[in-house]
Scaffold this active site. Structure first.
Site, mmCIF file in Angstrom:
data_model
loop_
_atom_site.group_PDB
_atom_site.id
_atom_site.type_symbol
_atom_site.label_atom_id
_atom_site.label_comp_id
_atom_site.label_asym_id
_atom_site.label_seq_id
_atom_site.Cartn_x
_atom_site.Cartn_y
_atom_site.Cartn_z
ATOM 1 N N HIS A 1 0.835 -1.208 0.000
ATOM 2 C CA HIS A 1 0.000 0.000 0.000
ATOM 3 C C HIS A 1 0.869 1.257 0.000
ATOM 4 C CE1 HIS A 1 -3.378 2.628 1.392
ATOM 5 N NE2 HIS A 1 -2.393 3.235 2.037
ATOM 6 N N GLU A 2 1.870 1.293 0.873
ATOM 7 C CA GLU A 2 2.712 2.486 0.977
ATOM 8 C C GLU A 2 3.604 2.661 -0.248
ATOM 9 O OE1 GLU A 2 2.168 4.707 3.149
ATOM 10 O OE2 GLU A 2 0.739 3.492 4.268
ATOM 11 N N HIS B 1 1.666 4.349 -2.977
ATOM 12 C CA HIS B 1 1.623 5.812 -2.853
ATOM 13 C C HIS B 1 2.842 6.433 -3.536
ATOM 14 C CE1 HIS B 1 -1.852 6.596 -0.404
ATOM 15 N NE2 HIS B 1 -1.427 5.915 0.634
ATOM 16 N N GLU C 1 -5.941 7.034 -1.318
ATOM 17 C CA GLU C 1 -5.858 5.872 -0.439
ATOM 18 C C GLU C 1 -6.458 4.628 -1.106
ATOM 19 O OE1 GLU C 1 -4.305 5.413 2.238
ATOM 20 O OE2 GLU C 1 -3.717 7.459 2.656
#
Length: 283
Positions: A144-145, A148, A202
């Site tokens: 997930h990070e 980003h 997100e």
């Protein structure tokens, strides 16, 4: 007064034209098909330089507190997971494989982790130990990070703040805007450097991260159990990692809907495990 009225739409047109010219998608679509156009008025090199400076500052603070990379077992865990995840970024952008990736662990109770622009990853021990995370769940957070960073969401937020301040600046030049308002504009730009991700960003990171962990041979269903644990730990209220994230229930529904798209990738990775590459330096 007539001149000002004419210049206002002209200024808006100039800003709109510049914005349209700077709309790009920073990544390839992959299996999950993320292709949203993004406003990018600042260069990657500008943002990466600021990110490295900020990240190094965080490392220095943690080092001074003797809290940097002291949990050797979990440090090696997250670096080993990164070695499997990072090669998969080539699916979305080939240049990211050669970023100067770095993975560090701060002894800190917060339920938090992040990946700064350019591949600078930081985990806090609290999120690992308090949630009793499995390797698959750590991979879900890290994927997930990383997403980003791949999508350059920080650069996008800064560009949006820059566009707003530029628009006010142009209009101010033709309306005699006060110096005090100009200072507010400068503040807005500074805030743009630290604004949290939007909910749309997100959600993008959730889905792209899901594909990254599946391609690396981690179970995509771990993203669901991760957010179930997070919801229980925070009572579905705002926390450092959850403050701007969609609510756990909605997030879980969205992840469950996307999992069938990436399960074939996971099954293929289980049959033929992708080679882990020692991308993350051990220091």
């Amino acid at each position: 007064m007539t001149t000002v009225r004419l210049l206002r739409p002209l200024a808006a047109a100039v800003i709109l034209a510049a914005g349209l010219a700077a709309c790009v998608s920073t990544t390839q679509q992959g299996a999950t098909g993320i292709k949203r156009q993004q406003l990018m008025l600042l260069s990657s090199s500008q943002v990466d330089a600021m990110a490295v400076e900020s990240y190094n500052g965080e490392l220095s603070k943690a080092r001074e507190k003797k809290a940097l990379n002291t949990d050797k077992a979990n440090l090696e865990r997250i670096r080993r997971i990164a070695d499997r995840l990072v090669p998969q970024v080539a699916t979305f952008r080939s240049d990211a494989v050669s970023w100067q990736w770095e993975v560090n662990l701060e002894t800190r109770d917060e339920l938090n982790a992040y990946c700064a622009p350019g591949g600078k990853i930081m985990f806090f021990t609290g999120i690992i130990t308090k949630l009793k995370l499995t390797d698959d769940e750590i991979a879900a957070i890290m994927g997930h990070e990383i997403a980003h960073a791949l999508r350059e969401h920080g650069r996008e937020r800064m560009s949006q703040a820059y566009a707003q301040s530029a628009g006010i600046g142009i209009i101010g030049a033709v309306t005699g805007m006060s110096q005090g308002t100009g200072e507010l504009v400068k503040t807005a730009v500074q805030v743009g450097l630290t604004l949290p991700h939007s909910r749309g960003q997100e959600s993008e990171a959730d889905i792209m991260g899901l594909e990254l962990l599946a391609r690396a041979g981690y179970n995509p269903n771990a993203a669901v159990t991760l957010w179930q644990k997070m919801g229980e730990a925070t009572g579905n209220t705002s926390g450092s990692f959850t403050s701007t994230h969609p609510g756990s229930a909605q997030r879980i529904r969205d992840l469950q809907a996307a999992i069938p798209k990436v399960m074939p990738l996971y099954e293929a990775a289980k049959r033929n495990p992708p080679a882990a590459r020692a991308i993350v330096p051990r220091t």
